[in-house]
Design a protein around this motif. Structure first.
Motif, PDB file in Angstrom:
ATOM      1  N   CYS A  48      13.027   1.994  -3.326  1.00 38.99           N
ATOM      2  CA  CYS A  48      11.711   2.605  -3.604  1.00 38.99           C
ATOM      3  C   CYS A  48      10.986   2.915  -2.299  1.00 38.99           C
ATOM      4  O   CYS A  48      10.394   3.993  -2.141  1.00 38.99           O
ATOM      5  N   VAL A  49      11.014   1.985  -1.338  1.00 36.53           N
ATOM      6  CA  VAL A  49      10.326   2.221  -0.061  1.00 36.53           C
ATOM      7  C   VAL A  49      10.988   3.401   0.654  1.00 36.53           C
ATOM      8  O   VAL A  49      10.307   4.270   1.200  1.00 36.53           O
ATOM      9  N   SER A  50      12.316   3.439   0.596  1.00 41.04           N
ATOM     10  CA  SER A  50      13.035   4.549   1.236  1.00 41.04           C
ATOM     11  C   SER A  50      12.581   5.895   0.648  1.00 41.04           C
ATOM     12  O   SER A  50      12.444   6.888   1.367  1.00 41.04           O
ATOM     13  N   ASN A  51      12.318   5.925  -0.670  1.00 43.68           N
ATOM     14  CA  ASN A  51      11.911   7.173  -1.325  1.00 43.68           C
ATOM     15  C   ASN A  51      10.511   7.640  -0.919  1.00 43.68           C
ATOM     16  O   ASN A  51      10.226   8.824  -0.984  1.00 43.68           O
ATOM     17  N   PHE A  74       1.094  -3.254  -3.697  1.00 41.27           N
ATOM     18  CA  PHE A  74       1.373  -3.638  -5.086  1.00 41.27           C
ATOM     19  C   PHE A  74       1.478  -5.154  -5.174  1.00 41.27           C
ATOM     20  O   PHE A  74       1.939  -5.796  -4.224  1.00 41.27           O
ATOM     21  N   ASP A  75       1.134  -5.682  -6.318  1.00 45.56           N
ATOM     22  CA  ASP A  75       1.501  -7.070  -6.618  1.00 45.56           C
ATOM     23  C   ASP A  75       1.449  -7.269  -8.122  1.00 45.56           C
ATOM     24  O   ASP A  75       0.659  -6.618  -8.811  1.00 45.56           O
ATOM     25  N   VAL A  76       2.329  -8.130  -8.625  1.00 47.95           N
ATOM     26  CA  VAL A  76       2.326  -8.407 -10.068  1.00 47.95           C
ATOM     27  C   VAL A  76       1.390  -9.566 -10.412  1.00 47.95           C
ATOM     28  O   VAL A  76       1.106  -9.798 -11.584  1.00 47.95           O
ATOM     29  N   ASN A  77       0.897 -10.264  -9.385  1.00 52.65           N
ATOM     30  CA  ASN A  77       0.032 -11.415  -9.637  1.00 52.65           C
ATOM     31  C   ASN A  77      -1.431 -10.957  -9.653  1.00 52.65           C
ATOM     32  O   ASN A  77      -1.963 -10.536  -8.625  1.00 52.65           O
ATOM     33  N   PRO A  78      -2.109 -11.057 -10.817  1.00 52.40           N
ATOM     34  CA  PRO A  78      -3.492 -10.548 -10.873  1.00 52.40           C
ATOM     35  C   PRO A  78      -4.450 -11.308  -9.966  1.00 52.40           C
ATOM     36  O   PRO A  78      -5.420 -10.716  -9.474  1.00 52.40           O
ATOM     37  N   VAL A  79      -4.180 -12.605  -9.711  1.00 52.08           N
ATOM     38  CA  VAL A  79      -5.071 -13.339  -8.792  1.00 52.08           C
ATOM     39  C   VAL A  79      -4.888 -12.780  -7.375  1.00 52.08           C
ATOM     40  O   VAL A  79      -5.861 -12.554  -6.653  1.00 52.08           O
ATOM     41  N   ALA A  80      -3.621 -12.512  -7.006  1.00 50.89           N
ATOM     42  CA  ALA A  80      -3.362 -11.923  -5.674  1.00 50.89           C
ATOM     43  C   ALA A  80      -4.108 -10.603  -5.553  1.00 50.89           C
ATOM     44  O   ALA A  80      -4.746 -10.322  -4.528  1.00 50.89           O
ATOM     45  N   ALA A 113       9.525  -3.235  -7.298  1.00 53.37           N
ATOM     46  CA  ALA A 113      10.904  -2.780  -7.511  1.00 53.37           C
ATOM     47  C   ALA A 113      10.953  -1.528  -8.364  1.00 53.37           C
ATOM     48  O   ALA A 113      12.032  -1.084  -8.774  1.00 53.37           O
ATOM     49  N   ASP A 114       9.800  -0.951  -8.672  1.00 54.81           N
ATOM     50  CA  ASP A 114       9.783   0.216  -9.553  1.00 54.81           C
ATOM     51  C   ASP A 114       8.521   1.037  -9.302  1.00 54.81           C
ATOM     52  O   ASP A 114       7.535   0.914 -10.028  1.00 54.81           O
ATOM     53  N   PHE A 115       8.536   1.837  -8.255  1.00 56.50           N
ATOM     54  CA  PHE A 115       7.376   2.699  -7.998  1.00 56.50           C
ATOM     55  C   PHE A 115       7.846   3.980  -7.316  1.00 56.50           C
ATOM     56  O   PHE A 115       8.975   4.062  -6.819  1.00 56.50           O
ATOM     57  N   SER A 116       6.963   4.984  -7.358  1.00 56.82           N
ATOM     58  CA  SER A 116       7.280   6.244  -6.684  1.00 56.82           C
ATOM     59  C   SER A 116       6.031   6.730  -5.943  1.00 56.82           C
ATOM     60  O   SER A 116       4.960   6.103  -6.044  1.00 56.82           O
ATOM     61  N   LEU A 117       6.169   7.842  -5.237  1.00 54.77           N
ATOM     62  CA  LEU A 117       5.071   8.347  -4.418  1.00 54.77           C
ATOM     63  C   LEU A 117       3.812   8.617  -5.248  1.00 54.77           C
ATOM     64  O   LEU A 117       2.694   8.405  -4.782  1.00 54.77           O
ATOM     65  N   SER A 118       4.002   9.067  -6.503  1.00 53.53           N
ATOM     66  CA  SER A 118       2.820   9.392  -7.311  1.00 53.53           C
ATOM     67  C   SER A 118       1.993   8.138  -7.645  1.00 53.53           C
ATOM     68  O   SER A 118       0.813   8.242  -7.982  1.00 53.53           O
ATOM     69  N   ASP A 119       2.590   6.952  -7.543  1.00 50.29           N
ATOM     70  CA  ASP A 119       1.807   5.724  -7.754  1.00 50.29           C
ATOM     71  C   ASP A 119       0.924   5.429  -6.548  1.00 50.29           C
ATOM     72  O   ASP A 119      -0.056   4.708  -6.641  1.00 50.29           O
ATOM     73  N   ILE A 120       1.306   5.987  -5.398  1.00 53.83           N
ATOM     74  CA  ILE A 120       0.641   5.632  -4.150  1.00 53.83           C
ATOM     75  C   ILE A 120      -0.426   6.646  -3.764  1.00 53.83           C
ATOM     76  O   ILE A 120      -1.508   6.293  -3.330  1.00 53.83           O
ATOM     77  N   THR A 121      -0.094   7.926  -3.937  1.00 57.12           N
ATOM     78  CA  THR A 121      -1.043   8.959  -3.497  1.00 57.12           C
ATOM     79  C   THR A 121      -0.947  10.192  -4.399  1.00 57.12           C
ATOM     80  O   THR A 121       0.136  10.508  -4.900  1.00 57.12           O
ATOM     81  N   GLU A 122      -2.099  10.834  -4.570  1.00 57.50           N
ATOM     82  CA  GLU A 122      -2.093  12.069  -5.361  1.00 57.50           C
ATOM     83  C   GLU A 122      -1.922  13.290  -4.472  1.00 57.50           C
ATOM     84  O   GLU A 122      -1.729  14.394  -4.945  1.00 57.50           O
ATOM     85  N   GLU A 123      -2.007  13.079  -3.167  1.00 57.29           N
ATOM     86  CA  GLU A 123      -1.899  14.222  -2.245  1.00 57.29           C
ATOM     87  C   GLU A 123      -0.430  14.584  -2.068  1.00 57.29           C
ATOM     88  O   GLU A 123       0.375  13.741  -1.653  1.00 57.29           O
ATOM     89  N   PRO A 124      -0.050  15.836  -2.384  1.00 60.87           N
ATOM     90  CA  PRO A 124       1.358  16.200  -2.463  1.00 60.87           C
ATOM     91  C   PRO A 124       2.162  16.001  -1.178  1.00 60.87           C
ATOM     92  O   PRO A 124       3.290  15.598  -1.225  1.00 60.87           O
ATOM     93  N   LYS A 125       1.536  16.249  -0.013  1.00 55.88           N
ATOM     94  CA  LYS A 125       2.353  16.223   1.214  1.00 55.88           C
ATOM     95  C   LYS A 125       2.353  14.873   1.919  1.00 55.88           C
ATOM     96  O   LYS A 125       3.055  14.680   2.915  1.00 55.88           O
ATOM     97  N   VAL A 126       1.557  13.935   1.397  1.00 53.93           N
ATOM     98  CA  VAL A 126       1.429  12.652   2.108  1.00 53.93           C
ATOM     99  C   VAL A 126       2.598  11.721   1.771  1.00 53.93           C
ATOM    100  O   VAL A 126       3.000  11.598   0.619  1.00 53.93           O
ATOM    101  N   LYS A 127       3.155  11.100   2.800  1.00 51.86           N
ATOM    102  CA  LYS A 127       4.154  10.047   2.603  1.00 51.86           C
ATOM    103  C   LYS A 127       3.675   8.795   3.323  1.00 51.86           C
ATOM    104  O   LYS A 127       2.736   8.857   4.134  1.00 51.86           O
ATOM    105  N   VAL A 128       4.316   7.692   3.039  1.00 53.82           N
ATOM    106  CA  VAL A 128       3.945   6.443   3.710  1.00 53.82           C
ATOM    107  C   VAL A 128       4.441   6.501   5.161  1.00 53.82           C
ATOM    108  O   VAL A 128       5.564   6.923   5.426  1.00 53.82           O
ATOM    109  N   ASP A 129       3.570   6.103   6.116  1.00 56.74           N
ATOM    110  CA  ASP A 129       3.956   6.144   7.527  1.00 56.74           C
ATOM    111  C   ASP A 129       4.662   4.860   7.955  1.00 56.74           C
ATOM    112  O   ASP A 129       5.544   4.873   8.803  1.00 56.74           O
ATOM    113  N   LEU A 130       4.215   3.756   7.372  1.00 51.85           N
ATOM    114  CA  LEU A 130       4.752   2.456   7.775  1.00 51.85           C
ATOM    115  C   LEU A 130       4.669   1.520   6.572  1.00 51.85           C
ATOM    116  O   LEU A 130       3.673   1.539   5.840  1.00 51.85           O
ATOM    117  N   ALA A 131       5.723   0.734   6.347  1.00 50.81           N
ATOM    118  CA  ALA A 131       5.668  -0.296   5.296  1.00 50.81           C
ATOM    119  C   ALA A 131       5.916  -1.642   5.956  1.00 50.81           C
ATOM    120  O   ALA A 131       6.756  -1.759   6.855  1.00 50.81           O
TER     121      ALA A 131
END
Ligand SMILES: C[S@@+](CC[C@H](N)C(=O)[O-])C[C@H]1O[C@@H](n2cnc3c(N)ncnc32)[C@H](O)[C@@H]1O
Length: 430
Positions: A352-355, A91-97, A243-261
């Motif tokens: 959010c990352v913990s979630n 994620f980033d809020v900076n459109p150039v980034a 500072a405001d995201f959930s798993l559905s923003d990251i993946t549509e696959e129900p069982k997938v979680k983030v492995d490493l941040a």
């Protein structure tokens, strides 16, 4: 590996494996290669060196895993993830980034880029008319650019916008973005965009600068393209707040979680990204000049607050931090509020990352401590405390010396210079 016991600094070519690292070790990494692959594309303030996400990826993930960087910036984590055959999201809020990160992580056949570049230059040379309709409405534009730069930049932009293939168009837009500051009257080395009244820097020639950047970036892209041929992974860059995201923003696959941040968050009261990218925002049509101040509010670490917001002392619940906020409040109410909001933002990010991270997944945060009004703010320690409240435990912490002077920038408060960064490794336990 040589250890200088007096300084307690451990020189190394490559960071050692996690089992060899002791708590609070300090490393001096001698590997100066920070521009390999598409890492060379575009300047970005406070980039971290690729060696850090590379270390975390090798130590804490495996092929096919999903790696998140919630403050993606120019995409260093995402490039390394792809190179190590892991999926990347950020994620980033900076459109150039976001555009830089997208381009750096989208392999394109170099032959197609060369062909497109040849056509671009033919088209521009064949049409000598200024392209008024693509010139941004920058107030007092002739203070920022010479007539000649405006004329040439308008022709480049006009013909880049005609390119049909979106990925190739984005590659050329980023090459265009990368020459804007050099081809303007604004200082090149400073982060803030300003024209010196004492010494007017001669702007670089648009054609020569574009040609130089294009060939540098082409080389990096060829390297990436060839290296990713056998990897079956991809990167996603998302316009959202860390500072405001959930798993559905990251993946549509129900069982997938983030492995490493892995991330390097902003520092408190440090880089003002919207002030850095003022001209690029306008030439790339992301924001008009009048919209940039509003955009500043989206950043963690922003200083865009009004008196009625900061006239009351705010507390975070961390005793030592609240004591510092109180001391700062007595001298400067606004600064106290800015730091409070910074930590609130970071607290939300860690939650959010913990979630979204799997159990035993690691969150690697790279951050420096900085000085505000002569007071050292131990950001790393406070982040560890917030992380413990959010279901993480401290796995390890070490630091490394920042070598590149361009990455070291003075902080508010006299002489607050960060010369080492902390690498905090958090383990998700519940
Ligand atoms: C230190 S930079 C990250 C640099 C990155 N590691 C790299 O190598 O390019 C911090 C980033 O956080 C971004 N940022 C600040 N506030 C944010 C927020 N609320 N949500 C998402 N990104 C944010 C900034 O735009 C900036 O790109």
């Amino acid at each position: 590996m040589i250890t200088d016991t007096k300084e307690k600094i451990i020189e190394c070519a490559k960071l050692p494996s996690k089992n060899e690292i002791k708590l609070y070790d300090t490393f001096d990494i001698n590997d100066k290669n920070v521009t390999e692959f598409t890492h060379i594309i575009h300047k970005y303030p406070s980039k971290f060196i690729p060696q850090i996400p590379r270390w975390a990826i090798e130590e804490y993930s495996k092929v096919g895993d999903l790696v998140l960087d919630p403050f993606l910036g120019s995409g260093t984590t995402a490039i390394e993830s792809l190179l190590y055959n892991r999926h990347a999201v950020g994620f980033d809020v900076n459109p150039v980034a976001r555009l830089i990160a997208k381009v750096k992580t989208t392999p394109i056949d170099p032959l197609k880029l060369e062909e497109c570049y040849t056509n671009l230059i033919i088209n521009i040379n064949a049409d000598t008319n200024i392209k008024e309709n693509v010139i941004p409405d920058i107030p007092n534009i002739t203070k920022w650019f010479t007539e000649e730069s405006i004329y040439n930049l308008s022709r480049f932009k006009y013909y880049i916008l005609q390119i049909e293939d979106q990925d190739i168009k984005d590659f050329f837009l980023i090459t265009f973005s990368a020459i804007i500051r050099k081809c303007s009257n604004a200082e090149y080395r400073s982060q803030k965009t300003y024209v010196s009244s004492r010494f007017r820097k001669p702007p670089a020639d648009v054609f020569k600068m574009f040609d130089r950047r294009f060939h540098q970036y082409l080389k990096g892209m060829s390297h990436l393209y060839n290296s990713l041929r056998v990897n079956n992974v991809s990167a996603r860059v998302i316009a959202s707040s860390a500072a405001d995201f959930s798993l559905s923003d990251i993946t549509e696959e129900p069982k997938v979680k983030v492995d490493l941040a892995i991330t390097s968050p902003p520092y408190v009261t440090a880089v003002e990204y919207p002030a850095v990218f003022k001209l690029e925002y306008q030439w790339l049509d992301f924001f008009a000049d009048s919209e940039i101040n509003e955009h500043r509010k989206e950043y963690i670490g922003s200083d865009r607050y009004y008196v009625n917001q900061y006239k009351e002392l705010q507390k975070t619940g961390l005793e030592q931090l609240d004591k510092q906020l109180e001391d700062i409040f007595k001298v400067n109410q606004k600064k106290s509020y800015i730091i409070y909001k910074y930590f609130e933002g970071m607290r939300k990010n860690i939650q959010c990352v913990s979630n979204v991270i799997k159990n035993n997944g690691k969150y690697v945060i790279v951050v420096g401590n900085n000085t505000v009004l002569n007071l050292e703010i131990p950001i790393s320690e406070y982040l560890i405390m917030f992380a413990q409240q959010a279901g993480f435990e401290l796995e390890t912490i070490y630091s490394y010396i920042i070598k590149d002077r361009h990455l070291v920038f003075p902080r508010n408060g006299k002489g607050g210079i960060i010369n080492k960064d902390w690498v905090i490794v958090l383990n998700k336990v519940n």
